[in-house]
Design a protein around this motif. Structure first.
Motif, PDB file in Angstrom:
ATOM      1  N   SER A 133      35.383  43.752  44.406  1.00 46.80           N
ATOM      2  CA  SER A 133      35.364  43.543  42.967  1.00 46.80           C
ATOM      3  C   SER A 133      34.237  42.605  42.584  1.00 46.80           C
ATOM      4  O   SER A 133      33.986  41.617  43.276  1.00 46.80           O
ATOM      5  CB  SER A 133      36.701  42.950  42.494  1.00 46.80           C
ATOM      6  OG  SER A 133      36.632  42.561  41.138  1.00 46.80           O
ATOM      7  N   ARG A 134      33.570  42.909  41.491  1.00 46.87           N
ATOM      8  CA  ARG A 134      32.526  42.006  40.992  1.00 46.87           C
ATOM      9  C   ARG A 134      33.134  40.806  40.276  1.00 46.87           C
ATOM     10  O   ARG A 134      32.434  39.855  39.962  1.00 46.87           O
ATOM     11  CB  ARG A 134      31.613  42.768  40.038  1.00 46.87           C
ATOM     12  CG  ARG A 134      32.225  43.088  38.678  1.00 46.87           C
ATOM     13  CD  ARG A 134      31.380  44.016  37.870  1.00 46.87           C
ATOM     14  NE  ARG A 134      31.477  45.379  38.379  1.00 46.87           N
ATOM     15  CZ  ARG A 134      30.851  46.415  37.843  1.00 46.87           C
ATOM     16  NH1 ARG A 134      30.070  46.244  36.799  1.00 46.87           N
ATOM     17  NH2 ARG A 134      30.993  47.624  38.356  1.00 46.87           N
ATOM     18  N   HIS A 135      34.444  40.851  40.024  1.00 43.75           N
ATOM     19  CA  HIS A 135      35.092  39.817  39.219  1.00 43.75           C
ATOM     20  C   HIS A 135      35.813  38.763  40.047  1.00 43.75           C
ATOM     21  O   HIS A 135      36.122  37.692  39.539  1.00 43.75           O
ATOM     22  CB  HIS A 135      36.107  40.461  38.264  1.00 43.75           C
ATOM     23  CG  HIS A 135      35.516  41.531  37.408  1.00 43.75           C
ATOM     24  ND1 HIS A 135      34.556  41.281  36.456  1.00 43.75           N
ATOM     25  CD2 HIS A 135      35.746  42.878  37.375  1.00 43.75           C
ATOM     26  CE1 HIS A 135      34.221  42.411  35.862  1.00 43.75           C
ATOM     27  NE2 HIS A 135      34.929  43.402  36.396  1.00 43.75           N
ATOM     28  N   PHE A 136      36.116  39.058  41.324  1.00 42.44           N
ATOM     29  CA  PHE A 136      36.939  38.160  42.120  1.00 42.44           C
ATOM     30  C   PHE A 136      36.354  37.981  43.510  1.00 42.44           C
ATOM     31  O   PHE A 136      35.672  38.866  44.034  1.00 42.44           O
ATOM     32  CB  PHE A 136      38.370  38.698  42.241  1.00 42.44           C
ATOM     33  CG  PHE A 136      39.037  38.941  40.909  1.00 42.44           C
ATOM     34  CD1 PHE A 136      39.626  37.895  40.228  1.00 42.44           C
ATOM     35  CD2 PHE A 136      39.038  40.203  40.335  1.00 42.44           C
ATOM     36  CE1 PHE A 136      40.230  38.105  38.995  1.00 42.44           C
ATOM     37  CE2 PHE A 136      39.637  40.428  39.107  1.00 42.44           C
ATOM     38  CZ  PHE A 136      40.228  39.360  38.436  1.00 42.44           C
ATOM     39  N   HIS A 153      29.754  36.892  43.779  1.00 44.18           N
ATOM     40  CA  HIS A 153      30.814  37.764  44.287  1.00 44.18           C
ATOM     41  C   HIS A 153      30.254  38.924  45.097  1.00 44.18           C
ATOM     42  O   HIS A 153      30.861  39.347  46.092  1.00 44.18           O
ATOM     43  CB  HIS A 153      31.655  38.287  43.135  1.00 44.18           C
ATOM     44  CG  HIS A 153      32.504  37.227  42.495  1.00 44.18           C
ATOM     45  ND1 HIS A 153      32.940  37.300  41.197  1.00 44.18           N
ATOM     46  CD2 HIS A 153      32.992  36.060  42.980  1.00 44.18           C
ATOM     47  CE1 HIS A 153      33.664  36.236  40.908  1.00 44.18           C
ATOM     48  NE2 HIS A 153      33.703  35.470  41.972  1.00 44.18           N
ATOM     49  N   GLY A 209      40.147  46.538  35.833  1.00 44.12           N
ATOM     50  CA  GLY A 209      39.369  45.314  35.895  1.00 44.12           C
ATOM     51  C   GLY A 209      39.505  44.543  37.190  1.00 44.12           C
ATOM     52  O   GLY A 209      38.886  43.487  37.348  1.00 44.12           O
ATOM     53  N   THR A 211      39.000  45.914  40.424  1.00 44.29           N
ATOM     54  CA  THR A 211      38.166  46.396  41.514  1.00 44.29           C
ATOM     55  C   THR A 211      37.096  47.328  40.977  1.00 44.29           C
ATOM     56  O   THR A 211      37.230  47.901  39.882  1.00 44.29           O
ATOM     57  CB  THR A 211      39.013  47.131  42.571  1.00 44.29           C
ATOM     58  OG1 THR A 211      38.156  47.670  43.594  1.00 44.29           O
ATOM     59  CG2 THR A 211      39.804  48.269  41.950  1.00 44.29           C
ATOM     60  N   ASP A 212      36.052  47.500  41.765  1.00 39.22           N
ATOM     61  CA  ASP A 212      34.974  48.417  41.395  1.00 39.22           C
ATOM     62  C   ASP A 212      35.249  49.842  41.878  1.00 39.22           C
ATOM     63  O   ASP A 212      34.485  50.755  41.568  1.00 39.22           O
ATOM     64  CB  ASP A 212      33.650  47.930  41.995  1.00 39.22           C
ATOM     65  CG  ASP A 212      33.261  46.546  41.507  1.00 39.22           C
ATOM     66  OD1 ASP A 212      33.702  46.175  40.393  1.00 39.22           O
ATOM     67  OD2 ASP A 212      32.545  45.825  42.226  1.00 39.22           O
TER      68      ASP A 212
END
Length: 410
Positions: A133-136, A153, A209, A211-212
C-alpha cells in the motif's frame, strides 16, 4: 469438480477454510484441505466431513513453547514449508484438481504447484496487513529491518519484498527449477497475485484505500456452529450476571504473562465474574472462588451473546464472532494483524483497545470500564446488524465458477 484448499497457521487460518469447504460441498464440489496436522484442526474439518491432509509441522510445536518463535526459527521454518507445499499439494492434486486456493503464513509454493498443473490459483487473506500500500507501512517481518529514518512507503514495501525473498526465495526457486519452471524475482508479489481475495467483513476491515492491489472482498468465512454449550458452563452462566470472557486462543507463547490473575482481578473490580478460555496458553483459575470458570473448546457463536464483554488477543475470527454477537470487546494485541483489529474495535466504538501488550489489573480494568458502558453496548449491538454472514457462500461460488470456467460441458 475437485477443489484443493491449503493453509498453514493458527486456528484462525484453518476454520475459515472449513467454512469455505462447506460452501463448496453445497455446490457439489469435492474438497481436500491441506493444513497443519494439529489434532484440533483435524477435528474441526471433521465437522464438515473433510479429512485433513497433513502439511508441514504442527503449529503447536512451533508456537506453543515457553518463548515466542525467533527470527532464526522463521528462517528454518520457511524453506520447510516451501518443500512441504510442493510435495503435499502435488500429491493431493494428483487425482485431478480444478482449482487451488491458498492462505495462511506466506504460502510460497502453492501458486507454483497450480502453475505446473495448469489450474487456477487464488490467494486469500483475512486482513490487509501484508498487502502492499502507498498509504501504510508494512508490518514487521523476520529479516533485515528497514532504517529507522525511512519514511517512503514505496521504499519500505520494496524492503519488505526483499525480506520475503530472503525467507523463501532460494527454496522456492530451487523447487521451481526442479519441475521446469523459471525463477521468480519477487516472491511476495508472486504469492499474492494482483487480485487477492479478502475474507473479512467490509465493516470491520474495509479494503478501499488499504492496498494498491485489486482486492476481491467476499466477507468473512464463518463456519456455522450449532453445538450446545456444556452443561457445567450453562450452569455457571445461569448462576449470576453475564461474566467477562477472557481468551487468547492459540497464542500460547504470546499470551500476556499472568493474564489469568490480571483478568480475574480486573473483572472483580467491576463486580463481574470471569470465564477463562483455557486455550493453548493453558489459562487456569487463580483461586478457589466460585466467580471464575474455565472452559475448553466451546461454541463461541453461542457463548459470546451471553457474556458482558470479550477480552481477547485480536484475531480476525474472534473479533468477527464478538462483533456478530453484539458484545463489547477489549482487545489486547500482541503481534501481526492484532493491533489493526484493536484499533478497528476502538474506532467503531464497539470496545476498547489495550495498546500495552502486558496489561495490569488496573489497566485492564480501565479498558473494561469503557467496554462495559451502556453506550458501547448499544454501539456493539448496532454494528452487529451490519456484519455479513454470507462470505463463505460468496467465495465458494466464485471459486466454483473459476474452477469450472475451462471445464468441458457434460
Amino acid at each position: 469438480m475437485r477443489v484443493l484448499l491449503t493453509t498453514w497457521g493458527s486456528r484462525g487460518d484453518v476454520e475459515p477454510l472449513a467454512a469455505l469447504a462447506l460452501g463448496l460441498q453445497e455446490l457439489g464440489a469435492q474438497v481436500r484441505v491441506c493444513a497443519p496436522p494439529d489434532e484440533e484442526f483435524a477435528l474441526l474439518l471433521e465437522r464438515v466431513g473433510v479429512p485433513l491432509v497433513p502439511l508441514g509441522p504442527t503449529v503447536r510445536s512451533v508456537v506453543a513453547g515457553p518463548k515466542p518463535p525467533t527470527a532464526q526459527d522463521a528462517f528454518r521454518l520457511a524453506p520447510e514449508l516451501v518443500a512441504a507445499r510442493f510435495d503435499t499439494l502435488t500429491a493431493a492434486a494428483a487425482e485431478g484438481c480444478d482449482a487451488l486456493l491458498a492462505t495462511g503464513l506466506m504460502p510460497a509454493g502453492a501458486r507454483d504447484v497450480a502453475e505446473k498443473l495448469g489450474i487456477p490459483y487464488v490467494l486469500a487473506c483475512f486482513h490487509t496487513l501484508g498487502l502492499p500500500s502507498r498509504h501504510f507501512r508494512p508490518g514487521a517481518r523476520p529479516g533485515t529491518p528497514s532504517p529507522a529514518d525511512e519514511t517512503d512507503h514505496r521504499v519500505l514495501w520494496e524492503q519488505d519484498a526483499q525480506r520475503v525473498n530472503a525467507l523463501y526465495g532460494e527454496a522456492l526457486n530451487s523447487r521451481r527449477a526442479a519441475i521446469g519452471l523459471p525463477p521468480v524475482d519477487n516472491v511476495r508479489d508472486h504469492v499474492l497475485t494482483a487480485r487477492p481475495w479478502l475474507a473479512a467483513d467490509p465493516v470491520l476491515c474495509p479494503a478501499q484505500g488499504m492496498t494498491d492491489l485489486d482486492v476481491v472482498q467476499t466477507g468473512a468465512w464463518i463456519l456455522p456452529d450449532d453445538r450446545p454449550l456444556p452443561e457445567d458452563l450453562e450452569a455457571f452462566l445461569a448462576a449470576g450476571e453475564p461474566p467477562v470472557y477472557v481468551g487468547f486462543g492459540s497464542m500460547a507463547a504470546h499470551a500476556p504473562e499472568g493474564i489469568a490473575r490480571v483478568a480475574v482481578e480486573a473483572g472483580r473490580a467491576h463486580g463481574r465474574r470471569v470465564l477463562l478460555a483455557r486455550g493453548w496458553a493453558g489459562l487456569a483459575p487463580v483461586d478457589d472462588a466460585d466467580d471464575c470458570f474455565v472452559v475448553g473448546e466451546v461454541n463461541q457463536q453461542a457463548l459470546f451473546p451471553r457474556v458482558a464483554a470479550v477480552v481477547h488477543h485480536g484475531g480476525a475470527g474472534t473479533t468477527t464472532t464478538a462483533a456478530r454477537a453484539g458484545t463489547p470487546q477489549v482487545v489486547v494485541p500482541r503481534i501481526a494483524d492484532q493491533p489493526y483489529w484493536a484499533a478497528r474495535v476502538a474506532g467503531l466504538g464497539i470496545g476498547a483497545a489495550h495498546h500495552d501488550p502486558v496489561p495490569t489489573a488496573g489497566s485492564l480494568s480501565a479498558a473494561l470500564a469503557t467496554a462495559l458502558t451502556p453506550g458501547t453496548l448499544a454501539r456493539a449491538r448496532a454494528v452487529a446488524g451490519t456484519i455479513r454472514t454470507d462470505g463463505a457462500a460468496v467465495a465458494a461460488q466464485l471459486l466454483f465458477d473459476l474452477a469450472g470456467r475451462d471445464r468441458p460441458s457434460a
